[in-house]
Enzyme design. Structure first.
Site, PDB file in Angstrom:
ATOM      1  N   GLU A  34     -33.663 -77.294 -72.225  1.00  0.00           N
ATOM      2  CA  GLU A  34     -32.581 -77.119 -71.577  1.00  0.00           C
ATOM      3  C   GLU A  34     -31.462 -77.629 -72.466  1.00  0.00           C
ATOM      4  OE1 GLU A  34     -32.570 -74.928 -69.106  1.00  0.00           O
ATOM      5  OE2 GLU A  34     -33.697 -76.225 -67.890  1.00  0.00           O
ATOM      6  N   GLY A 122     -24.542 -68.649 -58.452  1.00  0.00           N
ATOM      7  CA  GLY A 122     -24.164 -70.076 -58.925  1.00  0.00           C
ATOM      8  C   GLY A 122     -25.118 -71.364 -58.452  1.00  0.00           C
ATOM      9  N   ALA A 123     -26.517 -70.698 -58.609  1.00  0.00           N
ATOM     10  CA  ALA A 123     -27.719 -71.677 -58.370  1.00  0.00           C
ATOM     11  C   ALA A 123     -28.227 -71.975 -59.529  1.00  0.00           C
ATOM     12  CB  ALA A 123     -28.687 -70.829 -57.329  1.00  0.00           C
ATOM     13  N   SER A 127     -27.720 -65.332 -62.753  1.00  0.00           N
ATOM     14  CA  SER A 127     -27.176 -64.178 -62.015  1.00  0.00           C
ATOM     15  C   SER A 127     -25.995 -63.644 -63.058  1.00  0.00           C
ATOM     16  CB  SER A 127     -26.432 -64.394 -61.039  1.00  0.00           C
ATOM     17  OG  SER A 127     -25.314 -65.382 -60.932  1.00  0.00           O
ATOM     18  N   GLU A 160     -20.634 -62.811 -73.128  1.00  0.00           N
ATOM     19  CA  GLU A 160     -20.340 -63.740 -72.398  1.00  0.00           C
ATOM     20  C   GLU A 160     -19.501 -64.867 -73.346  1.00  0.00           C
ATOM     21  OE1 GLU A 160     -23.229 -64.597 -69.515  1.00  0.00           O
ATOM     22  OE2 GLU A 160     -22.399 -66.685 -68.808  1.00  0.00           O
ATOM     23  N   ASP A 172     -30.611 -66.926 -71.422  1.00  0.00           N
ATOM     24  CA  ASP A 172     -30.641 -66.140 -70.274  1.00  0.00           C
ATOM     25  C   ASP A 172     -30.771 -64.831 -70.433  1.00  0.00           C
ATOM     26  OD1 ASP A 172     -30.327 -68.793 -69.260  1.00  0.00           O
ATOM     27  OD2 ASP A 172     -28.336 -68.510 -68.561  1.00  0.00           O
ATOM     28  N   TYR A 221     -20.269 -78.199 -69.633  1.00  0.00           N
ATOM     29  CA  TYR A 221     -21.169 -77.406 -70.530  1.00  0.00           C
ATOM     30  C   TYR A 221     -20.660 -77.233 -71.655  1.00  0.00           C
ATOM     31  CZ  TYR A 221     -24.379 -73.724 -72.142  1.00  0.00           C
ATOM     32  OH  TYR A 221     -25.331 -72.941 -73.043  1.00  0.00           O
TER      33      TYR A 221
HETATM   34  C1  GAF Z   1     -27.127 -71.889 -69.227  1.00  0.00           C
HETATM   35  C2  GAF Z   1     -26.782 -71.046 -70.356  1.00  0.00           C
HETATM   36  F1  GAF Z   1     -26.116 -69.801 -70.018  1.00  0.00           F
HETATM   37  C3  GAF Z   1     -27.936 -71.059 -71.434  1.00  0.00           C
HETATM   38  O1  GAF Z   1     -27.608 -70.348 -72.633  1.00  0.00           O
HETATM   39  C4  GAF Z   1     -28.685 -72.296 -71.578  1.00  0.00           C
HETATM   40  O2  GAF Z   1     -27.892 -73.159 -72.467  1.00  0.00           O
HETATM   41  C5  GAF Z   1     -28.850 -73.071 -70.334  1.00  0.00           C
HETATM   42  O3  GAF Z   1     -27.599 -73.174 -69.566  1.00  0.00           O
HETATM   43  C6  GAF Z   1     -29.115 -74.422 -70.456  1.00  0.00           C
HETATM   44  O4  GAF Z   1     -30.452 -74.403 -71.052  1.00  0.00           O
HETATM   45  O5  GAF Z   1     -27.905 -71.071 -68.324  1.00  0.00           O
END
Ligand code: GAF
Length: 386
Positions: A34, A122-123, A127, A160, A172, A221
């Protein structure tokens, strides 16, 4: 509402009087790794059977007309005079992808589009990437242009980053493009190479949705990303050749612990140890050592909770409950954080029991309901036959 590709095609014919193609792109669950993607590190997601479908047909002009069945709204754009900036609307993802495809050298035809999705919004199951990749696939199909999965993943990530304004990594979009049924994907987010890792037939990926979404998740984030960049800046005084936290070993980080503010040190420690855990989890899954894989997942949760500080009491509760159940190898929060879902690696025989414990335990502890999904890893983006 459950809509199949055929229902979408019928709706399309009714609205636009033509038969469409239908493109599909899945949401994802991340088994481990993550916030490592934007640090040039490793991740191991799987594509979900939840997906976004885009029905499309070509127009003779350069206009995009898109109807969302979820929002029950239509938006129109002119590819020759597109909006200069995002507007905070769902359609940012659609026009953002079209613009990035065009600036990357793909000349698109106009198209009529209908989008529909069953990826929970939002989960933390991605999405947005499912929408981006599904629309990209549809636009390229209508323009008779090739869909190269890794190239398109990067272009959707740029949509994005540069249009929507979210500084996400590539995970993603990559898994939405490249997922494979029955497998997770070990992705090297620097080289963009990947390897399929089979999910053994006796295992299930069990997702539990906390239903919680932190209001400031997007801002938090980006703050985590800045902390990692600050870590690289400070550490490069001692290790000149590093470009990203991917280049720092746990031992190097420990050696310079006193040179870093504690917060930056802990943010960096999550990333460098998480990278090691992803590789260990992939090795363990491939060797059939599910206990070791689960151990890495549990350690990942603690690291996200204590060092990266991206969990919340509700997901801590879900992960903790699952970890106590026989037949559960490991459980952790999945996705960007500040709410969202947990993922547990579970023996098939334990699915009913762990589901019941999560539903009951979560309600007693928080007064909230959790939704449980048992996920079968699916394929990445492609055309659906209707
Ligand atoms: C979100 C981001 F879009 C991904 O790129 C990644 O950083 C994730 O958070 C965390 O691992 O989904």
């Amino acid at each position: 509402m459950s809509v199949q590709a055929r229902d979408l095609a019928v709706e399309f014919a009714y609205r636009f009087g033509r038969a469409p193609t239908v493109s599909r792109a899945p949401g994802r669950v991340n088994l481990i790794g993550e916030h490592t993607d934007y640090n040039d590190g490793y991740v191991m997601p799987a594509a979900l059977d939840f997906a976004t479908l885009t029905a499309a047909s070509q127009r003779p002009d350069r206009r995009l007309r898109v109807y969302s069945m979820i929002m029950d709204e239509t938006r129109e754009f002119d590819l020759d005079s597109p909006p200069a900036a995002s507007s905070g609307d769902w359609s940012d993802y659609v026009i953002g992808v079209a613009l990035m495809l065009e600036t990357s050298g793909y000349t698109l035809s106009g198209a009529d589009l209908i989008v529909w999705s069953d990826v929970p919004i939002g989960a933390g199951l991605s999405s947005s990437a499912a929408l981006e990749v599904s629309v990209a696939h549809a636009l390229l199909t209508q323009s008779d242009l090739p869909f190269d999965p890794v190239t398109i993943a990067r272009i959707c990530q740029r949509a994005e980053n540069d249009f929507v304004g979210m500084r996400c990594g590539v995970m993603d979009q990559y898994i939405a493009c490249c997922g494979a049924a029955g497998h997770a994907l070990l992705i090297d987010c620097r080289s963009l190479a990947s390897r399929h890792v089979a999910i053994a037939p006796n295992l299930r990926l069990l997702i539990a949705n906390s239903g919680v979404r932190h209001q400031h998740a997007g801002g938090e984030y980006n703050l985590r990303r800045e902390a990692c960049e600050e870590g690289v800046r400070l550490l490069s005084r001692y290790f000149g050749s590093i470009r990203a936290l991917r280049d720092v070993t746990p031992r190097q980080l420990e050696a310079k612990r006193r040179k870093l503010p504690d917060l930056i040190y802990r943010r960096c420690r999550h990333i460098v140890t998480e990278n090691a855990r992803v590789l260990e989890a992939a090795r363990a899954l491939e060797a059939g050592d599910f206990v070791a894989c689960g151990r890495a997942m549990n350690a990942s949760h603690v690291s996200m909770q204590k060092d990266f500080e991206i969990t919340c009491p509700e997901v801590d509760m879900l992960a903790g409950l699952a970890q106590t159940v026989e037949g559960v190898y490991g459980s952790r929060m999945t996705g960007g954080g500040f709410g969202g879902c947990t993922v547990s690696l579970v023996e098939a025989f334990a699915v009913d029991k762990v589901s019941q414990i999560l539903v009951d335990g979560y309600r007693i502890a928080t007064g909230l309901d959790t939704d449980i999904f048992v996920c079968a890893p699916s394929d990445g983006a492609g055309l659906v036959l209707v």
